[in-house]
Motif scaffolding. Structure first.
Motif, PDB file in Angstrom:
ATOM      1  N   TRP A 262       7.526  27.488  83.188  1.00 54.16           N
ATOM      2  CA  TRP A 262       6.821  26.781  84.269  1.00 54.16           C
ATOM      3  C   TRP A 262       6.385  27.752  85.367  1.00 54.16           C
ATOM      4  O   TRP A 262       5.226  27.725  85.805  1.00 54.16           O
ATOM      5  CB  TRP A 262       7.711  25.681  84.850  1.00 54.16           C
ATOM      6  CG  TRP A 262       6.997  24.796  85.814  1.00 54.16           C
ATOM      7  CD1 TRP A 262       6.257  23.679  85.542  1.00 54.16           C
ATOM      8  CD2 TRP A 262       6.928  24.967  87.246  1.00 54.16           C
ATOM      9  NE1 TRP A 262       5.743  23.131  86.693  1.00 54.16           N
ATOM     10  CE2 TRP A 262       6.132  23.899  87.761  1.00 54.16           C
ATOM     11  CE3 TRP A 262       7.447  25.883  88.138  1.00 54.16           C
ATOM     12  CZ2 TRP A 262       5.860  23.743  89.118  1.00 54.16           C
ATOM     13  CZ3 TRP A 262       7.179  25.737  89.502  1.00 54.16           C
ATOM     14  CH2 TRP A 262       6.401  24.691  89.969  1.00 54.16           C
ATOM     15  N   LEU A 263       7.297  28.606  85.809  1.00 61.58           N
ATOM     16  CA  LEU A 263       6.946  29.566  86.863  1.00 61.58           C
ATOM     17  C   LEU A 263       5.885  30.563  86.407  1.00 61.58           C
ATOM     18  O   LEU A 263       4.894  30.779  87.133  1.00 61.58           O
ATOM     19  CB  LEU A 263       8.202  30.308  87.344  1.00 61.58           C
ATOM     20  CG  LEU A 263       9.060  29.612  88.397  1.00 61.58           C
ATOM     21  CD1 LEU A 263      10.321  30.432  88.681  1.00 61.58           C
ATOM     22  CD2 LEU A 263       8.280  29.393  89.678  1.00 61.58           C
ATOM     23  N   PRO A 264       6.037  31.189  85.226  1.00 59.92           N
ATOM     24  CA  PRO A 264       4.973  32.100  84.786  1.00 59.92           C
ATOM     25  C   PRO A 264       3.618  31.417  84.665  1.00 59.92           C
ATOM     26  O   PRO A 264       2.589  32.003  85.045  1.00 59.92           O
ATOM     27  CB  PRO A 264       5.464  32.587  83.416  1.00 59.92           C
ATOM     28  CG  PRO A 264       6.932  32.442  83.461  1.00 59.92           C
ATOM     29  CD  PRO A 264       7.194  31.233  84.310  1.00 59.92           C
ATOM     30  N   LYS A 265       3.581  30.182  84.170  1.00 58.55           N
ATOM     31  CA  LYS A 265       2.309  29.483  84.006  1.00 58.55           C
ATOM     32  C   LYS A 265       1.637  29.190  85.336  1.00 58.55           C
ATOM     33  O   LYS A 265       0.412  29.217  85.441  1.00 58.55           O
ATOM     34  CB  LYS A 265       2.524  28.175  83.238  1.00 58.55           C
ATOM     35  CG  LYS A 265       2.700  28.356  81.738  1.00 58.55           C
ATOM     36  CD  LYS A 265       2.816  27.016  81.027  1.00 58.55           C
ATOM     37  CE  LYS A 265       2.935  27.217  79.520  1.00 58.55           C
ATOM     38  NZ  LYS A 265       3.078  25.932  78.796  1.00 58.55           N
ATOM     39  N   HIS A 266       2.422  28.920  86.369  1.00 59.42           N
ATOM     40  CA  HIS A 266       1.838  28.558  87.657  1.00 59.42           C
ATOM     41  C   HIS A 266       1.614  29.747  88.586  1.00 59.42           C
ATOM     42  O   HIS A 266       0.714  29.714  89.433  1.00 59.42           O
ATOM     43  CB  HIS A 266       2.732  27.523  88.359  1.00 59.42           C
ATOM     44  CG  HIS A 266       2.646  26.155  87.752  1.00 59.42           C
ATOM     45  ND1 HIS A 266       3.320  25.803  86.601  1.00 59.42           N
ATOM     46  CD2 HIS A 266       1.942  25.041  88.134  1.00 59.42           C
ATOM     47  CE1 HIS A 266       3.048  24.535  86.306  1.00 59.42           C
ATOM     48  NE2 HIS A 266       2.216  24.059  87.198  1.00 59.42           N
ATOM     49  N   LEU A 267       2.430  30.793  88.441  1.00 57.89           N
ATOM     50  CA  LEU A 267       2.309  31.928  89.354  1.00 57.89           C
ATOM     51  C   LEU A 267       1.644  33.143  88.721  1.00 57.89           C
ATOM     52  O   LEU A 267       1.034  33.951  89.424  1.00 57.89           O
ATOM     53  CB  LEU A 267       3.705  32.326  89.871  1.00 57.89           C
ATOM     54  CG  LEU A 267       4.447  31.262  90.686  1.00 57.89           C
ATOM     55  CD1 LEU A 267       5.815  31.790  91.120  1.00 57.89           C
ATOM     56  CD2 LEU A 267       3.636  30.841  91.906  1.00 57.89           C
ATOM     57  N   LEU A 268       1.766  33.296  87.402  1.00 56.85           N
ATOM     58  CA  LEU A 268       1.174  34.436  86.703  1.00 56.85           C
ATOM     59  C   LEU A 268       0.668  33.964  85.346  1.00 56.85           C
ATOM     60  O   LEU A 268       1.168  34.373  84.299  1.00 56.85           O
ATOM     61  CB  LEU A 268       2.226  35.541  86.539  1.00 56.85           C
ATOM     62  CG  LEU A 268       1.743  36.992  86.471  1.00 56.85           C
ATOM     63  CD1 LEU A 268       1.030  37.384  87.766  1.00 56.85           C
ATOM     64  CD2 LEU A 268       2.921  37.919  86.226  1.00 56.85           C
ATOM     65  N   PRO A 269      -0.336  33.060  85.339  1.00 55.47           N
ATOM     66  CA  PRO A 269      -0.743  32.386  84.090  1.00 55.47           C
ATOM     67  C   PRO A 269      -1.169  33.323  82.968  1.00 55.47           C
ATOM     68  O   PRO A 269      -0.913  33.051  81.794  1.00 55.47           O
ATOM     69  CB  PRO A 269      -1.895  31.478  84.532  1.00 55.47           C
ATOM     70  CG  PRO A 269      -2.349  32.010  85.856  1.00 55.47           C
ATOM     71  CD  PRO A 269      -1.139  32.606  86.490  1.00 55.47           C
ATOM     72  N   ALA A 270      -1.796  34.437  83.302  1.00 58.51           N
ATOM     73  CA  ALA A 270      -2.250  35.355  82.248  1.00 58.51           C
ATOM     74  C   ALA A 270      -1.085  35.945  81.468  1.00 58.51           C
ATOM     75  O   ALA A 270      -1.239  36.349  80.314  1.00 58.51           O
ATOM     76  CB  ALA A 270      -3.089  36.469  82.859  1.00 58.51           C
ATOM     77  N   SER A 271       0.104  35.980  82.071  1.00 54.67           N
ATOM     78  CA  SER A 271       1.265  36.597  81.417  1.00 54.67           C
ATOM     79  C   SER A 271       1.742  35.805  80.208  1.00 54.67           C
ATOM     80  O   SER A 271       2.409  36.353  79.329  1.00 54.67           O
ATOM     81  CB  SER A 271       2.416  36.739  82.420  1.00 54.67           C
ATOM     82  OG  SER A 271       2.932  35.464  82.777  1.00 54.67           O
ATOM     83  N   VAL A 272       1.434  34.511  80.151  1.00 59.40           N
ATOM     84  CA  VAL A 272       1.887  33.679  79.031  1.00 59.40           C
ATOM     85  C   VAL A 272       0.710  33.222  78.165  1.00 59.40           C
ATOM     86  O   VAL A 272       0.806  32.226  77.449  1.00 59.40           O
ATOM     87  CB  VAL A 272       2.696  32.459  79.532  1.00 59.40           C
ATOM     88  CG1 VAL A 272       4.045  32.897  80.059  1.00 59.40           C
ATOM     89  CG2 VAL A 272       1.932  31.690  80.603  1.00 59.40           C
TER      90      VAL A 272
END
Length: 442
Positions: free
Chosen positions: A418-428
């Motif tokens: 949830w955090l990667p998708k909302h704060l660093l979306p390209a990472s996932v």
């Protein structure tokens, strides 16, 4: 058994045999690889070059800077302010000091990223106080070792840096993904301390004053994650900025006299970094030879067939494998050695690389308190002054906390990511929406 299979068995046997004979892990890995190389067309010189190639990774430069951050904070006694803040927040609960150990570990994990540094700080500062209040030494060692594992989950995590650098996975995404299992372990340890730990002595303190005193060091995780999430700098640059902040702001403000001791701290950090660095290079060569002998492909097929292509079953089987591996090998060489296998299974089962990375890192963090290796538990028992066997028995109930955290991490990827998708979306793997604002995530 094929020739390749025999060579893999020989390499593994030599590594384990030399390890149990007391040879350092790095040299045991190098020796086993060089012996097996004799029976292959690969030259010895190319394997030596592979050792250096394993270390020649720019992202790994973040590791010494995060180590230096933790060492400077510890030796300058800046961490005492964070301990005081933890005491004002949870010291009044049942088993106050036990709660403080866990909360402080959460704070310090956001600064150092090193479990070993966390153990050193806690055994030096809180362990003597826990002894005076009547805490059982085995309980103290088990709790400190277990809490220290959060340094590999809560960002910035050195284990995440190594995993991201060797597996070509977003380090920022791994940082953010580790927050959920890190909090689960922390909350689990606090619940355990409340219901099953000793009563201890209730402590009270002035919260607002403690916040002001700890504000300067607590800016470090904000600087690190803020810069990474906004794209201002890479994890390596974040480590450099954090060191600069401590050298030019934190230490002059909080402990000016310590400036003259900084050369010693930097030399100690270089010494500390040399140990995992040579291990990284050796593990890289070991992993390369394992891949050359098609070991990961064979094991990948076994796991994929046993799991029937189910991604959750694949992660459960990998978790079981790494629980066993983590009992005997340090996390950093384990990641590098088995990275070809992880990459193969991640692609074939269509698992998000960040999700897989968080699962593996959480599992290997658990290995820091499991026998016979259990580095954190070994350190904590030695510093507290208790037999390793007694500390191990005291840590057995805590294993349930890790089993719950690992299981949750596997079966609830949406929460973990949830955090990667909302704060660093390209990472996932999210990409900009071509028809409007926002991102589209697979």
């Amino acid at each position: 058994m094929t020739t390749n299979g025999l060579l893999i068995v020989l390499m593994g046997f030599l590594f384990l045999f030399l390890g149990y004979m007391g040879v350092p892990v790095a040299f045991a890995l190098i020796a086993s690889v060089l012996v097996v190389t004799i029976f292959t067309p690969v030259s010895q010189a190319s394997m030596i070059a592979q050792i250096f190639n394993g270390m020649d990774v720019e992202a790994l430069l973040a590791v010494p800077f995060f180590l230096l951050v933790g060492d400077l904070m510890t030796s300058a006694n800046v961490t005492l302010r964070m301990i005081k803040l933890s005491q004002t927040m949870v010291g009044h609960f049942r088993g106050g000091l036990a709660q403080v150990v866990t909360l402080f570990s959460m704070f310090f994990a956001g600064i150092s990223g090193s479990s070993a540094a966390d153990v050193a700080v806690l055994t030096r500062t809180l362990a003597p106080e826990m002894k005076r209040e009547g805490y059982d030494r085995a309980f103290t060692a088990a709790l400190i070792a277990s809490a220290a594992t959060m340094a590999n989950l809560i960002p910035p995590s050195i284990m995440a840096v190594v995993y991201g650098a060797t597996g070509n996975v977003s380090i920022g995404g791994l940082f953010l993904g580790g927050v959920v299992p890190g909090l689960l372990v922390g909350i689990g340890l606090m619940i355990y301390s409340h219901f099953f730990g000793p009563v201890g002595v209730k402590r009270f303190g002035e919260f607002s004053t403690a916040v002001k005193e700890a504000a300067v060091p607590l800016m470090i995780p904000i600087i690190i994650m803020g810069g990474i999430l906004t794209g201002q700098f890479t994890p390596t640059e974040a480590g450099i900025i954090a060191v600069a902040y401590i050298v030019f702001v934190a230490i002059p403000l909080l402990n000016f006299r310590h400036l003259r001791l900084m050369p010693r701290d930097m030399a100690m950090t270089g010494l500390l970094y040399s140990i995992p660095l040579i291990t990284i290079g050796a593990a890289s060569a070991f992993g390369w030879m394992l891949a050359y002998l098609r070991g990961p492909a064979v094991v990948s097929d076994w796991i994929a067939n046993a799991a029937g292509g189910n991604p959750f079953m694949i992660m459960l089987l990998l978790t079981l494998l790494f629980i066993i591996v983590g009992d005997f090998i340090d996390a950093v060489p384990a990641i590098i050695i088995f990275m070809p296998l992880i990459i193969d299974l991640t692609k074939n089962a269509d698992i998000n690389p960040v999700h897989m990375g968080v699962v593996i890192i959480t599992t290997l963090a658990f290995g820091l308190i499991t026998p016979p290796y259990g580095l954190c538990l070994l350190m904590a028992s030695k510093f507290v002054g208790i037999k390793f066997s007694k500390a191990m028995l005291a840590s057995l109930p805590i294993y349930i906390v890790f089993f719950v955290a690992i299981t949750f991490t596997i079966f609830f990827p949406d929460v973990v990511l949830w955090l990667p998708k909302h704060l660093l979306p390209a990472s996932v793997g999210c990409f900009p929406n071509p028809n409007g604002s926002g991102y589209i995530c697979p």
